[in-house]
Design a protein around this motif. Structure first.
Motif, PDB file in Angstrom:
ATOM      1  N   ALA A   1      53.622  60.698  40.071  1.00 39.73           N
ATOM      2  CA  ALA A   1      55.024  60.305  40.025  1.00 39.73           C
ATOM      3  C   ALA A   1      55.770  61.381  40.332  1.00 39.73           C
ATOM      4  CB  ALA A   1      54.560  59.930  37.727  1.00 39.73           C
ATOM      5  N   ILE A   2      55.285  62.231  40.099  1.00 37.00           N
ATOM      6  CA  ILE A   2      56.720  62.970  40.949  1.00 37.00           C
ATOM      7  C   ILE A   2      56.465  63.627  42.138  1.00 37.00           C
ATOM      8  CG2 ILE A   2      56.833  65.478  41.390  1.00 37.00           C
ATOM      9  CD1 ILE A   2      55.210  66.182  38.436  1.00 37.00           C
ATOM     10  N   ILE A   3      55.986  62.670  43.050  1.00 36.44           N
ATOM     11  CA  ILE A   3      56.021  62.536  44.281  1.00 36.44           C
ATOM     12  C   ILE A   3      56.913  61.303  44.382  1.00 36.44           C
ATOM     13  CG2 ILE A   3      55.031  62.149  46.580  1.00 36.44           C
ATOM     14  CD1 ILE A   3      52.013  63.197  45.587  1.00 36.44           C
ATOM     15  N   LYS A   4      56.677  60.517  43.739  1.00 34.11           N
ATOM     16  CA  LYS A   4      57.242  59.158  44.009  1.00 34.11           C
ATOM     17  C   LYS A   4      59.066  59.665  43.422  1.00 34.11           C
ATOM     18  CE  LYS A   4      58.063  54.681  42.387  1.00 34.11           C
ATOM     19  NZ  LYS A   4      57.073  53.496  41.402  1.00 34.11           N
TER      20      LYS A   4
ATOM     21  N   LEU B   1      57.560  63.289  54.433  1.00 30.98           N
ATOM     22  CA  LEU B   1      56.631  64.095  53.958  1.00 30.98           C
ATOM     23  C   LEU B   1      56.477  63.182  52.425  1.00 30.98           C
ATOM     24  CD1 LEU B   1      54.130  66.477  54.066  1.00 30.98           C
ATOM     25  CD2 LEU B   1      55.546  68.075  53.164  1.00 30.98           C
ATOM     26  N   SER B   2      57.846  63.568  51.615  1.00 29.17           N
ATOM     27  CA  SER B   2      57.095  63.138  50.646  1.00 29.17           C
ATOM     28  C   SER B   2      56.661  61.280  49.989  1.00 29.17           C
ATOM     29  CB  SER B   2      57.952  62.440  49.256  1.00 29.17           C
ATOM     30  OG  SER B   2      59.030  61.941  49.702  1.00 29.17           O
ATOM     31  N   GLY B   3      56.942  60.098  51.686  1.00 29.49           N
ATOM     32  CA  GLY B   3      57.015  59.122  51.863  1.00 29.49           C
ATOM     33  C   GLY B   3      55.129  59.070  52.340  1.00 29.49           C
ATOM     34  N   LEU B   4      54.740  60.030  53.251  1.00 28.37           N
ATOM     35  CA  LEU B   4      53.733  59.659  53.688  1.00 28.37           C
ATOM     36  C   LEU B   4      52.488  60.778  52.767  1.00 28.37           C
ATOM     37  CD1 LEU B   4      54.053  61.518  56.514  1.00 28.37           C
ATOM     38  CD2 LEU B   4      53.449  59.714  56.676  1.00 28.37           C
TER      39      LEU B   4
ATOM     40  N   LEU C   1      52.846  59.571  49.510  1.00 26.20           N
ATOM     41  CA  LEU C   1      52.841  58.734  48.872  1.00 26.20           C
ATOM     42  C   LEU C   1      51.800  57.359  49.453  1.00 26.20           C
ATOM     43  CD1 LEU C   1      56.442  57.835  47.093  1.00 26.20           C
ATOM     44  CD2 LEU C   1      54.789  58.244  45.703  1.00 26.20           C
ATOM     45  N   ALA C   2      51.690  57.007  50.535  1.00 24.66           N
ATOM     46  CA  ALA C   2      51.519  56.123  51.277  1.00 24.66           C
ATOM     47  C   ALA C   2      49.646  56.537  51.780  1.00 24.66           C
ATOM     48  CB  ALA C   2      51.154  56.062  52.706  1.00 24.66           C
ATOM     49  N   TRP C   3      49.217  58.000  50.931  1.00 25.09           N
ATOM     50  CA  TRP C   3      48.246  58.146  51.453  1.00 25.09           C
ATOM     51  C   TRP C   3      47.365  58.254  49.949  1.00 25.09           C
ATOM     52  CZ3 TRP C   3      45.891  63.181  48.835  1.00 25.09           C
ATOM     53  CH2 TRP C   3      44.661  63.263  49.673  1.00 25.09           C
ATOM     54  N   THR C   4      47.651  59.219  49.651  1.00 25.13           N
ATOM     55  CA  THR C   4      47.900  58.937  47.545  1.00 25.13           C
ATOM     56  C   THR C   4      47.981  57.378  47.141  1.00 25.13           C
ATOM     57  OG1 THR C   4      49.296  60.690  46.849  1.00 25.13           O
ATOM     58  CG2 THR C   4      48.047  58.983  44.889  1.00 25.13           C
TER      59      THR C   4
ATOM     60  N   ARG D   1      46.939  55.311  49.700  1.00 22.42           N
ATOM     61  CA  ARG D   1      45.920  54.018  50.324  1.00 22.42           C
ATOM     62  C   ARG D   1      46.958  53.237  51.509  1.00 22.42           C
ATOM     63  NH1 ARG D   1      43.063  58.069  49.545  1.00 22.42           N
ATOM     64  NH2 ARG D   1      40.885  58.787  47.828  1.00 22.42           N
ATOM     65  N   LEU D   2      47.369  53.635  51.177  1.00 18.69           N
ATOM     66  CA  LEU D   2      48.248  51.918  51.656  1.00 18.69           C
ATOM     67  C   LEU D   2      48.590  52.793  53.979  1.00 18.69           C
ATOM     68  CD1 LEU D   2      51.590  52.109  50.237  1.00 18.69           C
ATOM     69  CD2 LEU D   2      49.429  50.322  50.138  1.00 18.69           C
ATOM     70  N   THR D   3      48.239  51.687  54.071  1.00 18.64           N
ATOM     71  CA  THR D   3      47.652  51.751  55.628  1.00 18.64           C
ATOM     72  C   THR D   3      48.802  50.326  56.524  1.00 18.64           C
ATOM     73  OG1 THR D   3      46.177  50.297  56.293  1.00 18.64           O
ATOM     74  CG2 THR D   3      46.358  52.987  56.431  1.00 18.64           C
ATOM     75  N   PRO D   4      49.544  51.194  57.242  1.00 19.64           N
ATOM     76  CA  PRO D   4      50.341  49.185  57.814  1.00 19.64           C
ATOM     77  C   PRO D   4      50.138  48.703  58.619  1.00 19.64           C
ATOM     78  CG  PRO D   4      51.821  51.162  59.201  1.00 19.64           C
ATOM     79  CD  PRO D   4      50.256  51.815  58.133  1.00 19.64           C
ATOM     80  N   ASP D   5      48.924  48.287  58.673  1.00 18.69           N
ATOM     81  CA  ASP D   5      48.147  47.764  59.057  1.00 18.69           C
ATOM     82  C   ASP D   5      47.335  46.230  57.953  1.00 18.69           C
ATOM     83  OD1 ASP D   5      45.734  49.111  58.499  1.00 18.69           O
ATOM     84  OD2 ASP D   5      44.672  48.322  59.729  1.00 18.69           O
ATOM     85  N   ARG D   6      47.547  47.010  56.884  1.00 20.62           N
ATOM     86  CA  ARG D   6      46.693  46.488  55.500  1.00 20.62           C
ATOM     87  C   ARG D   6      48.334  46.602  54.769  1.00 20.62           C
ATOM     88  NH1 ARG D   6      43.016  50.987  53.385  1.00 20.62           N
ATOM     89  NH2 ARG D   6      43.251  49.321  51.481  1.00 20.62           N
ATOM     90  N   ALA D   7      49.449  46.595  54.197  1.00 19.14           N
ATOM     91  CA  ALA D   7      51.002  46.659  53.611  1.00 19.14           C
ATOM     92  C   ALA D   7      52.164  46.353  55.149  1.00 19.14           C
ATOM     93  CB  ALA D   7      50.436  47.489  52.726  1.00 19.14           C
ATOM     94  N   PRO D   8      52.396  45.276  55.161  1.00 19.50           N
ATOM     95  CA  PRO D   8      52.827  44.416  56.016  1.00 19.50           C
ATOM     96  C   PRO D   8      54.030  45.344  55.815  1.00 19.50           C
ATOM     97  CG  PRO D   8      52.176  42.485  55.245  1.00 19.50           C
ATOM     98  CD  PRO D   8      51.073  43.933  54.493  1.00 19.50           C
ATOM     99  N   TRP D   9      54.021  45.791  54.903  1.00 25.34           N
ATOM    100  CA  TRP D   9      55.895  45.441  53.707  1.00 25.34           C
ATOM    101  C   TRP D   9      56.105  47.885  54.818  1.00 25.34           C
ATOM    102  CZ3 TRP D   9      56.387  49.867  50.866  1.00 25.34           C
ATOM    103  CH2 TRP D   9      55.106  50.431  49.898  1.00 25.34           C
TER     104      TRP D   9
END
Length: 132
Positions: free
Chosen positions: A4-7, A53-56, A58-61, A63-71
């Motif tokens: 929540a803080i990172i977001k 940095l915060s976006g990366l 969030l994605a890491w937290t 476990r999102l990757t562009p190939d698994r999350a088209p958005w």
């Protein structure tokens, strides 16, 4: 760090970045001299670095990757387009009309990117136009 803080950091950085770009673009089109100053050129890089940095994080937290999350891929492509349009909008040397069009285009891309983040759909707001 808590999700929540990172977001919140990411959303705050988005708001600061968009507001800063809007103000700098409008001031640049009005030929304001402060836009060429050191502060106006440095602060956006700091804010945008925090945003990335915060976006990366969030994605890491999540476990999102562009190939698994088209958005997410759509947002990254949008980021490249936004940066390109922003460069045209804020750099002197082009006509005021070209810079204004690039500024409005960049703001439109930002709006679309926010809609992608909210809808979690690569088309963002345009997904609402899709037929069932």
């Amino acid at each position: 760090m808590d999700y929540a803080i990172i977001k919140l950091i990411h959303q705050t950085a988005v708001a600061l970045s968009v507001t800063g770009f809007f103000v700098r673009g409008a001031a640049s089109l009005a030929d304001a001299s402060w836009v060429r100053g050191r502060l106006a050129k440095t602060v956006p890089h700091l804010v945008d670095s925090l945003l990335l940095l915060s976006g990366l994080t969030l994605a890491w937290t999540l476990r999102l990757t562009p190939d698994r999350a088209p958005w997410l891929l759509a947002k990254l492509v949008g980021l490249v387009v936004y940066v390109a349009l922003g460069v045209v909008a804020l750099r002197p040397g082009r006509s005021r009309g070209v810079r204004a069009a690039a500024w409005l285009g960049a703001l439109s891309v930002i709006g679309w990117m926010v809609s992608v983040a909210i809808t979690k759909h690569p088309l963002g707001i345009f997904s609402l136009l899709a037929l069932p």
